[in-house]
Enzyme design. Structure first.
Site, short mmCIF file in Angstrom:
data_model
loop_
_atom_site.label_atom_id
_atom_site.label_comp_id
_atom_site.label_asym_id
_atom_site.label_seq_id
_atom_site.Cartn_x
_atom_site.Cartn_y
_atom_site.Cartn_z
N ASP A 1 0.85 -1.19 0.00
CA ASP A 1 0.00 0.00 0.00
C ASP A 1 0.90 1.25 0.00
O ASP A 1 1.75 1.40 -0.87
CB ASP A 1 -0.95 -0.06 1.21
CG ASP A 1 -2.01 1.03 1.21
OD1 ASP A 1 -2.96 0.92 0.43
OD2 ASP A 1 -1.86 1.99 1.98
N HIS B 1 -6.96 -6.80 -0.50
CA HIS B 1 -5.93 -5.77 -0.50
C HIS B 1 -4.87 -6.06 0.58
O HIS B 1 -3.71 -5.69 0.43
CB HIS B 1 -6.58 -4.42 -0.24
CG HIS B 1 -5.62 -3.28 -0.18
ND1 HIS B 1 -4.99 -2.75 -1.29
CD2 HIS B 1 -5.15 -2.54 0.88
CE1 HIS B 1 -4.20 -1.75 -0.94
NE2 HIS B 1 -4.28 -1.61 0.38
N TYR C 1 -1.89 11.22 2.75
CA TYR C 1 -2.78 11.54 1.64
C TYR C 1 -2.82 13.04 1.37
O TYR C 1 -3.03 13.46 0.22
CB TYR C 1 -4.20 11.05 1.94
CG TYR C 1 -4.33 9.54 1.91
CD1 TYR C 1 -4.58 8.87 0.72
CD2 TYR C 1 -4.19 8.79 3.07
CE1 TYR C 1 -4.71 7.49 0.68
CE2 TYR C 1 -4.31 7.41 3.05
CZ TYR C 1 -4.57 6.76 1.85
OH TYR C 1 -4.68 5.40 1.82
#
Length: 366
Positions: free
Chosen positions: A173, A340, A285
């Site tokens: 990730d 994921h 982010y």
């Protein structure tokens, strides 16, 4: 006349560039607004229909027993002189053996590599770090402290502190994004690169701009640009949204593999419930649209890319496209039934594929 024409061209170019920049940021913040309105509607809906919904959460004061499991390794700390930050990591295996360094993603911490720490400590010095802003590592307050160049430099400093000039680097990730960029900027420090469910940064950017389906799957990138509101939405009802990430049928761990135990889940909630922990994680982010220019985009180390078949956040098509940026042996494995979080729900398969890749003696050309 020629000089006037040249000035006109320069002026036109600047205007065109300004329009593109304005359009770019208008798209980003327009999508942010849309995502925030959707989130507000969901919050209102839950408060109206579920009177038991609470905006409060409690800080876990006592870590669950699984975080103190000595079979996973030794808890260590290092303070980097250049940044002044203290990092926490868990290490196992004999010193002097080749370094196998693990970088976690969002919203995880070192614990996501528990199966790999046990597996590879026989032949490697295995180290799983808490990235800045996560777990027991320092949490800088400034959003700019989480720019990609700082995150990549952290990896370099930690490798050098551990007494190595090369490592086998593994990232998942967000940790995968940092691993890709680290291998590009410091090719001499990466003997082999293993990335889990994270495409090459250039592949992701190009694909997302051309495919609305990936843009929709990445809507959290835009929602997380807001201040404070994402922290609220992730933490209400005692981190219900975070629990759903790890346990739901669509995105959770254990579709056809290992389930996340109640104690494992509590470990994640313990880490994320600490003051400022969610903000540190979300600040990754909040810098994603800040450009970090890559002088060159190709990776010169051998690369193993592992991809969960049922990743609900990323389009599988991006995985194969990564091949064009590899200047060495490239192997892609799509793991059937994996989510994921594939290193946790399919650890035996992930570990077997990693052993095969790590033991290959020669760098095969693609």
């Amino acid at each position: 006349m020629a000089r006037m024409f040249q000035s006109l061209l320069v002026f036109t170019g600047r205007v065109a560039h300004g329009v593109r920049v304005a359009g770019f940021w208008s798209l980003i913040y327009g999508y942010c607004l849309l995502c925030s309105l959707v989130a507000l509607f969901k919050l209102w809906w839950s408060l109206v229909l579920r009177p038991t919904t609470t905006l409060q959460w409690h800080v876990r004061d006592c870590p669950p027993a699984c975080l103190c499991d000595t079979s996973l390794g030794t808890h260590c700390y290092v303070r980097i002189k250049e940044s002044g930050l203290r990092f926490h990591y868990v290490a196992a295996g004999e010193r002097g053996k080749p370094l196998l360094l693990f970088l976690h993603g969002f919203p995880e911490f070192w614990f996501s590599w528990r199966y790999q720490l046990r597996e590879f400590k026989t032949e490697y010095r295995v180290v799983a770090i808490d990235m800045r802003g996560y777990g027991e590592s320092d949490l800088p307050l400034s959003t700019d402290s989480y720019r990609l160049e700082f995150l990549v430099t952290d990896v370099r400093d930690i490798v050098e502190y551990l007494g190595y000039n090369r490592c086998c680097l593994v990232g998942h990730d967000w940790g995968g994004t940092i691993a890709w960029i680290f291998a590009i900027h410091y090719p001499e420090m990466v003997s082999k690169l293993v990335v889990l469910n994270c495409p090459h940064p250039s592949v992701f950017t190009d694909y997302a701009l051309r495919h609305p389906s990936q843009l929709l799957k990445s809507s959290h990138f835009f929602f997380f640009q807001l201040r404070h509101f994402p922290e609220l939405m992730l933490s209400i009802n005692d981190f219900k949204a975070v629990k759903s990430l790890f346990t739901s049928r669509s995105s959770g761990i254990g579709r056809k593999g290992r389930w996340l135990t109640a104690e494992d889940l509590e470990a994640y909630l313990y880490a994320l419930s600490q003051p400022g922990a969610l903000t540190g994680a979300l600040n990754y982010y909040r810098n994603v649209f800040s450009f970090f220019p890559l002088s060159q985009k190709h990776v010169r180390s051998p690369v193993l890319l592992l991809w969960g078949e049922h990743d609900t956040f990323l389009e599988q098509e991006m995985a194969e496209t990564c091949r064009i940026y590899i200047r060495n042996h490239f192997r892609l494995n799509i793991i059937t039934g994996a989510s994921h979080w594939l290193q946790q729900d399919q650890p035996e398969i992930v570990n077997t594929l990693m052993w095969t890749f790590l033991k290959e003696k020669k760098d095969k050309r693609s």
